[in-house]
Design an enzyme around this catalytic site. Structure first.
Site, PDB file in Angstrom:
ATOM      1  N   LYS A 196       0.873  -1.182   0.000  1.00 14.43           N
ATOM      2  CA  LYS A 196       0.000   0.000   0.000  1.00 14.43           C
ATOM      3  C   LYS A 196       0.909   1.231   0.000  1.00 14.43           C
ATOM      4  CE  LYS A 196      -1.598   2.966   2.778  1.00 14.43           C
ATOM      5  NZ  LYS A 196      -1.634   4.184   1.967  1.00 14.43           N
ATOM      6  N   GLU A 199      -0.837   7.298  -0.448  1.00 16.50           N
ATOM      7  CA  GLU A 199      -1.920   7.755  -1.319  1.00 16.50           C
ATOM      8  C   GLU A 199      -1.580   9.096  -1.964  1.00 16.50           C
ATOM      9  OE1 GLU A 199      -1.848   7.439   1.905  1.00 16.50           O
ATOM     10  OE2 GLU A 199      -3.066   8.892   2.982  1.00 16.50           O
ATOM     11  N   ARG A 200      -0.460   9.716  -1.506  1.00 17.70           N
ATOM     12  CA  ARG A 200      -0.111  11.016  -2.079  1.00 17.70           C
ATOM     13  C   ARG A 200       0.785  10.888  -3.304  1.00 17.70           C
ATOM     14  NH1 ARG A 200       1.851  13.722   3.407  1.00 17.70           N
ATOM     15  NH2 ARG A 200       0.440  12.586   4.772  1.00 17.70           N
ATOM     16  N   CYS A 304      13.554  11.681   6.200  1.00 18.11           N
ATOM     17  CA  CYS A 304      13.614  11.240   7.603  1.00 18.11           C
ATOM     18  C   CYS A 304      15.015  11.393   8.144  1.00 18.11           C
ATOM     19  CB  CYS A 304      13.163   9.795   7.725  1.00 18.11           C
ATOM     20  SG  CYS A 304      14.305   8.661   6.946  1.00 18.11           S
TER      21      CYS A 304
END
Ligand code: NAD
Length: 521
Positions: A196, A199-200, A304
């Site tokens: 997955k 979604e961006r 990060c």
């Protein structure tokens, strides 16, 4: 066919239609080897961060679609886990070449959906390719252990077996590298996968799936479903999924770690950061300042491992004004524009949050040395741009220090001694990355030993380990036992079977059953 004319082949409309329907501009699902339109009625608009125009709509997969993806992965596991290690290695060699050949197209997609500059997007792909290259050494990585004659006529050996269906949930900031931390490592060990992506910016994962098919991934070995919380919950709960890899924020990562662990899954969860750069007065000034500027503001601070916090020790604070001069020279522009040093932030909300944290610092007594909040980018007035911003006189009790800003904002603290700088860094809850800049081996060695952070750089600002090692974030930046890629990545995606065998020409005659614990002398 891609090997002969890779870029051209990818540029055909048919290729793009495979993962995105041109008529409705939707992103497709990838289930059991097929790119398919979702039947959902829930869609997420994906905007180009440089313009805020909608470029595609991402479906929130339905329950049936999610189940179909897991069922396909479960079916494929039977034959895939039975393939030879040489076969899987051969596919990885092909995959590595195909990704390399199509680097430009992958990078363009990343810049379109995520916003980073093209050069930075290529770096994103390259760091992912290095993981695929690491997978090519599976023939050594997957070796077990053996010992003959552990007892009379008895031998013990271990095999590494795959787990079954594994799943990955990825963040927006590295659309190539982070999916490639996950499914190739899982696959090459014999697992199958449900991914997955964020979604961006899921487009890069779709291109990677297409290239995987061309490299010979059998149907169902990798599946991609889209969405947000519902898909995440499904992945955490589904009993057929045996392991979950997550990279993203603490809010999501801690939730996913808890929920997926409760159903007995293995979970590795890489989360947020507040990486401190320690500048000693004996550091090589020019190089240190250049490294700092790049690591703080590159990718608009959305890494990060960005050095978002700098601790100037002793007289090194005299360099703060030079740092400002270099930072204000950086060019802020759309990622596909020549000369751009940093692109936009991912969403208007992400920019607003960063601006709010900057203002909170000012309100709490920090000084704003460089203010990028009013930047205007000609031709891209609607983009989510924030120019390099520097806050000085920051103290650890301020909100701007405690929160991960995840934007092009550098927080500056000062310390009298190295011990004070180490104490500041170790008191911060995160343990993702840190770097010291010094010319002294003794100072560097003390720092490496005493700093409580998992990825440490000595004159290296962004010490993301190469994939023959593992990415070893600690404390609030990680939950789980086994880290991503490297030997630990192989351990995460395999389980051991330890076989103890006895072969004796003549069976020993016992007068009665031995009921005490066999000690195998
Ligand atoms: P995010 O947590 O918002 O999203 C990551 C994934 O989790 C997405 O796929 C999203 O759909 C899902 N998600 C988001 N919120 C959720 C929720 N409340 N419940 C369930 N699922 C949820 O992270 P992001 O904004 O995409 O990425 C930025 C974050 O990722 C930063 O904190 C950054 O430090 C971190 N990050 C960490 C590493 C690392 O290796 N430590 C690497 C890259 C990014």
């Amino acid at each position: 066919k891609y090997l002969q004319s890779p870029v051209k082949a990818l540029r055909t409309p048919a290729f793009y239609a495979a993962y995105r329907s041109t008529s409705t501009a939707t992103t497709k699902l990838f289930i059991d080897g097929k790119f398919m339109e979702s039947e959902t009625d829930k869609w997420i608009d994906l905007h180009n961060p440089a313009t805020n125009e909608v470029i595609t709509r991402v479906p929130e997969a339905t329950q049936d679609e999610m189940q179909a993806a897991v069922a396909a992965a479960k079916r494929a596991f039977k034959s895939w886990s039975d393939t030879s290690v040489l076969h899987r290695q051969g596919i990885m060699f092909k995959y590595q070449q195909l990704i390399k050949d199509n680097m430009n197209e992958l990078a363009k997609n990343i810049t379109l959906e995520q916003g980073k500059t093209l050069a930075d997007a290529e770096g994103d792909v390259l760091r992912g390719i290095q993981v695929v290259e690491h997978c090519c050494s599976i023939t050594s990585l997957n070796l077990g252990e053996t010992m003959s004659s552990v007892a009379k006529d008895m031998d013990t050996f271990t095999y590494r077996y795959p787990l079954g269906v594994c799943a990955g949930i990825t963040p927006f900031n590295f659309p190539a590298m982070i999916p490639l931390w996950m499914f190739p490592m899982a696959m090459v060990c014999g697992n199958t996968y449900v991914l997955k992506p964020s979604e961006r910016d899921p487009g890069c994962s779709m291109l990677l799936a297409q290239l995987g098919q061309d490299a010979g991934f059998p149907d169902g070995v990798v599946n991609i479903i889209h969405g947000a919380h519902d898909v995440v919950n499904f992945i955490c709960d589904d009993p057929d999924i045996k392991a979950v890899s997550f990279v993203g924020s603490n809010q999501a990562g801690e939730y996913i770690y808890d929920r997926a662990s409760k159903t007995g899954k293995r979970v590795q969860s890489n989360m947020g950061a507040k990486n401190h750069g320690i500048i000693m007065p004996d550091a090589a000034k020019e190089n240190t300042l250049n490294q700092l500027v790049g690591a703080a503001f590159g990718a608009a601070g959305q890494r990060c491992m960005a050095l978002s916090t700098v601790v100037f020790v002793g007289e090194s604070k005299e360099w703060i004004k030079d740092l400002k001069e270099r930072s204000e020279k950086l060019v802020v522009n759309a990622g596909d524009q020549p000369g751009a040093d940093l692109g936009p932030m991912i969403t208007p909300a992400a920019k607003e949050r960063a601006c709010r944290l900057i203002q909170s610092g000012v309100n709490e007594g920090a000084s704003i040395l460089l203010d990028g909040r009013d930047v205007q980018v000609k031709g891209y007035e609607n983009g989510n741009f924030l120019a390099p911003t520097i806050l000085t006189n920051v103290t650890p009790d301020m909100e701007c220090y405690k929160e991960e800003i995840f934007g092009p904002v550098l927080i500056i603290l000062e310390a009298d001694t190295l011990d004070d700088a180490i104490q500041i860094t170790n008191s911060n809850p995160y343990g993702n990355g840190t770097a010291i800049f010094t010319q002294s081996g003794a100072i560097a060695r003390k720092f490496v030993n005493e700093i409580d952070v998992g990825n440490v750089g000595v004159n290296v600002p962004i010490p993301v380990p190469l994939p023959m090692f593992s990415f070893t974030g600690t404390r609030a930046s990680f939950r789980g036992d086994m880290h991503f890629y490297g030997k630990q990545g192989i351990q995460f995606y395999t389980q051991l079977k330890t076989v103890t065998q006895l072969w004796r020409e003549e069976d020993v005659k016992h007068s009665k059953a031995a009921v005490s614990m066999p000690v195998m002398r």
